[in-house]
Design a protein around this motif. Structure first.
Motif, PDB file in Angstrom:
ATOM      1  N   ALA A 125       0.981  -0.658  -0.236  1.00 54.65           N
ATOM      2  CA  ALA A 125       0.003  -0.089  -0.189  1.00 54.65           C
ATOM      3  C   ALA A 125       0.823   1.445  -0.056  1.00 54.65           C
ATOM      4  CB  ALA A 125      -0.973  -0.546   0.576  1.00 54.65           C
ATOM      5  N   VAL A 126       1.565   1.139   0.181  1.00 49.86           N
ATOM      6  CA  VAL A 126       3.084   2.087   0.402  1.00 49.86           C
ATOM      7  C   VAL A 126       3.275   2.798  -1.110  1.00 49.86           C
ATOM      8  CG1 VAL A 126       5.234   3.376   1.939  1.00 49.86           C
ATOM      9  CG2 VAL A 126       3.556   1.580   2.556  1.00 49.86           C
ATOM     10  N   LEU A 127       3.251   4.524  -1.224  1.00 51.59           N
ATOM     11  CA  LEU A 127       4.168   4.104  -2.407  1.00 51.59           C
ATOM     12  C   LEU A 127       5.620   3.656  -2.307  1.00 51.59           C
ATOM     13  CD1 LEU A 127       3.052   5.708  -4.944  1.00 51.59           C
ATOM     14  CD2 LEU A 127       4.143   8.110  -4.100  1.00 51.59           C
ATOM     15  N   PRO A 153       8.240   4.659  -5.140  1.00 55.35           N
ATOM     16  CA  PRO A 153       8.743   5.401  -6.518  1.00 55.35           C
ATOM     17  C   PRO A 153      10.196   4.572  -6.973  1.00 55.35           C
ATOM     18  CG  PRO A 153       9.084   6.652  -4.897  1.00 55.35           C
ATOM     19  CD  PRO A 153       8.813   5.622  -3.785  1.00 55.35           C
ATOM     20  N   GLN A 154      10.871   4.445  -5.685  1.00 54.42           N
ATOM     21  CA  GLN A 154      12.500   3.032  -6.138  1.00 54.42           C
ATOM     22  C   GLN A 154      11.549   2.193  -7.007  1.00 54.42           C
ATOM     23  OE1 GLN A 154      15.717   3.293  -3.658  1.00 54.42           O
ATOM     24  NE2 GLN A 154      14.523   3.844  -1.914  1.00 54.42           N
ATOM     25  N   LYS A 190      15.687  -3.598   1.265  1.00 54.78           N
ATOM     26  CA  LYS A 190      17.134  -3.857   1.970  1.00 54.78           C
ATOM     27  C   LYS A 190      17.259  -4.658   2.720  1.00 54.78           C
ATOM     28  CE  LYS A 190      16.284   0.364   4.675  1.00 54.78           C
ATOM     29  NZ  LYS A 190      14.680   0.590   5.347  1.00 54.78           N
ATOM     30  N   ARG A 192      10.330  -4.001  15.930  1.00 51.73           N
ATOM     31  CA  ARG A 192      10.875  -2.804  17.025  1.00 51.73           C
ATOM     32  C   ARG A 192      11.966  -1.637  16.256  1.00 51.73           C
ATOM     33  NH1 ARG A 192      13.770  -3.794  21.940  1.00 51.73           N
ATOM     34  NH2 ARG A 192      13.413  -1.560  22.725  1.00 51.73           N
ATOM     35  N   ILE A 193      12.283  -2.503  16.130  1.00 50.12           N
ATOM     36  CA  ILE A 193      14.036  -1.341  14.726  1.00 50.12           C
ATOM     37  C   ILE A 193      15.073  -1.137  12.795  1.00 50.12           C
ATOM     38  CG2 ILE A 193      16.321  -2.374  15.769  1.00 50.12           C
ATOM     39  CD1 ILE A 193      17.196   0.106  15.605  1.00 50.12           C
ATOM     40  N   LEU A 194      14.463  -3.077  13.715  1.00 49.89           N
ATOM     41  CA  LEU A 194      15.143  -3.035  12.319  1.00 49.89           C
ATOM     42  C   LEU A 194      13.722  -2.898  10.335  1.00 49.89           C
ATOM     43  CD1 LEU A 194      17.414  -6.534  12.669  1.00 49.89           C
ATOM     44  CD2 LEU A 194      18.075  -3.676  12.670  1.00 49.89           C
ATOM     45  N   SER A 195      12.577  -2.949  10.648  1.00 46.48           N
ATOM     46  CA  SER A 195      11.639  -2.569  10.294  1.00 46.48           C
ATOM     47  C   SER A 195      10.673  -2.147  11.160  1.00 46.48           C
ATOM     48  CB  SER A 195      10.817  -4.112   9.086  1.00 46.48           C
ATOM     49  OG  SER A 195       9.608  -4.029  10.474  1.00 46.48           O
ATOM     50  N   ASN A 196       9.682  -0.828   9.710  1.00 47.62           N
ATOM     51  CA  ASN A 196       9.100  -0.006  10.337  1.00 47.62           C
ATOM     52  C   ASN A 196       7.592  -1.168   9.552  1.00 47.62           C
ATOM     53  OD1 ASN A 196       6.689   1.517  11.011  1.00 47.62           O
ATOM     54  ND2 ASN A 196       8.127   3.541  10.498  1.00 47.62           N
ATOM     55  N   VAL A 203       4.766   0.019  10.194  1.00 50.57           N
ATOM     56  CA  VAL A 203       3.991   0.964   9.527  1.00 50.57           C
ATOM     57  C   VAL A 203       3.999   1.052   7.935  1.00 50.57           C
ATOM     58  CG1 VAL A 203       2.705   3.724   9.248  1.00 50.57           C
ATOM     59  CG2 VAL A 203       3.669   2.809  11.857  1.00 50.57           C
ATOM     60  N   ILE A 204       4.857   0.655   7.771  1.00 45.97           N
ATOM     61  CA  ILE A 204       5.380   1.324   6.249  1.00 45.97           C
ATOM     62  C   ILE A 204       6.329  -0.334   5.400  1.00 45.97           C
ATOM     63  CG2 ILE A 204       5.494   3.143   5.944  1.00 45.97           C
ATOM     64  CD1 ILE A 204       8.021   2.952   6.588  1.00 45.97           C
TER      65      ILE A 204
END
Lengths: 81, 232
Positions: free
Chosen positions: A12-14, A16-17, A40, A64-68, A70-71
């Motif tokens: 769902a996240v744009l 552009p890359q 990544k 917690r840190i390596l991925s978010n 939300v996105i």
């Protein structure tokens, strides 16, 4: 022991890359591509350890840190060799 | 009023924020990211920059700095926290604001003046912005595209948490006025409690006429009036 973490943008996240890479590939004549997603890749090395325990800890670290969350989505593979 | 301006490795608008606050007659001090206390802060500003080189994701590493524990505690007690640009990204990563900021739709770093429409005038960050007055404030970012999923966006709308939207010079909120692809042209939001806000544009760079705009002052003035009202 090595863990391989792959992080990709949620659909769902744009992205552009991904779109720019897709356009470049198509421009070069690589046809039939439905979508490209740029993410990544991390390799995390351990001197030793217990696989289930490492998996549990890394799963937590991915959230917690390596991925978010939300996105991004992540996948985790542990290579025991 | 006393502003605490956080300083991370590769913050680069920390001095701008100090200068803006002091030029408006306030006291302001820098708080290094390894500090675990904020001192006598009345409000916290998390400035722009590229904390930790933007490694992993913008703001992802800064949010685990010791000082951010103190900021979370400060905010949980109702303290005012404003995140500008990278500061907005840090607040989202820390879960203190909903959503996330991703790469600009154009893949370009955008450095330009934008116009902002203020949607909610009842927050401590917007209460002194005259109704119908558009703000002209610069942006300078590569990762300012605001994203939140459907239910979260609905939640932001229904609780009037969208504070600013990118618009044209005439106040039209249209795609052409959107510098980065943000959903709903979102430039800045606040939390449900309305004491934590973030925005991608830089009010700190729009507080003196020689910089081309003094519209950023209205945000600092809002903070001051809200703080004094609360303290009274």
């Amino acid at each position: 022991m090595k863990a391989r973490v792959t992080i990709t943008p949620k659909r769902a996240v744009l992205d552009p890359q991904g779109k720019a890479v897709q356009n470049a590939l198509e421009h070069m004549g690589y046809s039939g591509i439905a979508a490209v997603h740029v993410g990544k890749y991390l390799e995390i090395e351990f001197a030793s350890g217990d696989t289930p325990q490492i998996r549990q800890k890394l799963d937590e670290a991915c959230r917690r840190i390596l991925s978010n969350p939300v996105i991004e989505d992540y996948s985790l593979v542990i290579d025991e060799s | 009023m006393n502003f605490a301006v956080l300083q991370f490795p590769a913050s680069n608008c920390d001095q701008d924020c100090l200068h803006a606050a002091r030029s408006l007659g306030h006291s302001a001090s820098l708080i290094w990211h390894k500090e675990s206390a904020l001192g006598a802060a009345d409000a916290v500003i998390i400035p722009g920059g590229f904390s930790y080189g933007d490694y992993l994701r913008c703001g992802a590493i800064a949010r685990f700095s010791p000082v951010m524990q103190a900021v979370q505690q400060f905010a949980s007690q109702g303290g005012l926290v404003l995140g500008i640009c990278n500061g907005f990204q840090i607040l989202c990563e820390a879960g203190m604001l909903p959503g996330a900021l991703v790469r600009n739709r154009s893949l370009q770093f955008r450095c330009e003046q934008v116009f902002l429409k203020t949607l909610a005038h009842d927050s401590p960050f917007t209460c002194q912005i005259p109704t119908n007055r558009l703000l002209r404030i610069p942006v300078a970012h590569g990762d300012g595209c605001y994203f939140a999923d459907g239910p979260e966006l609905e939640d932001l709308k229904s609780h009037n948490q969208i504070l600013w939207q990118y618009c044209t010079a005439h106040g039209d909120v249209i795609d052409d006025a959107n510098p980065n692809g943000s959903l709903l042209n979102i430039a800045g939001i606040c939390n449900r409690n309305r004491n934590v806000a973030g925005l991608m544009p830089h009010p700190d760079r729009a507080c003196e006429s020689m910089l081309g705009s003094t519209d950023g002052r209205t945000i600092f003035e809002s903070l001051t009036v809200s703080f004094l009202k609360k303290a009274a």
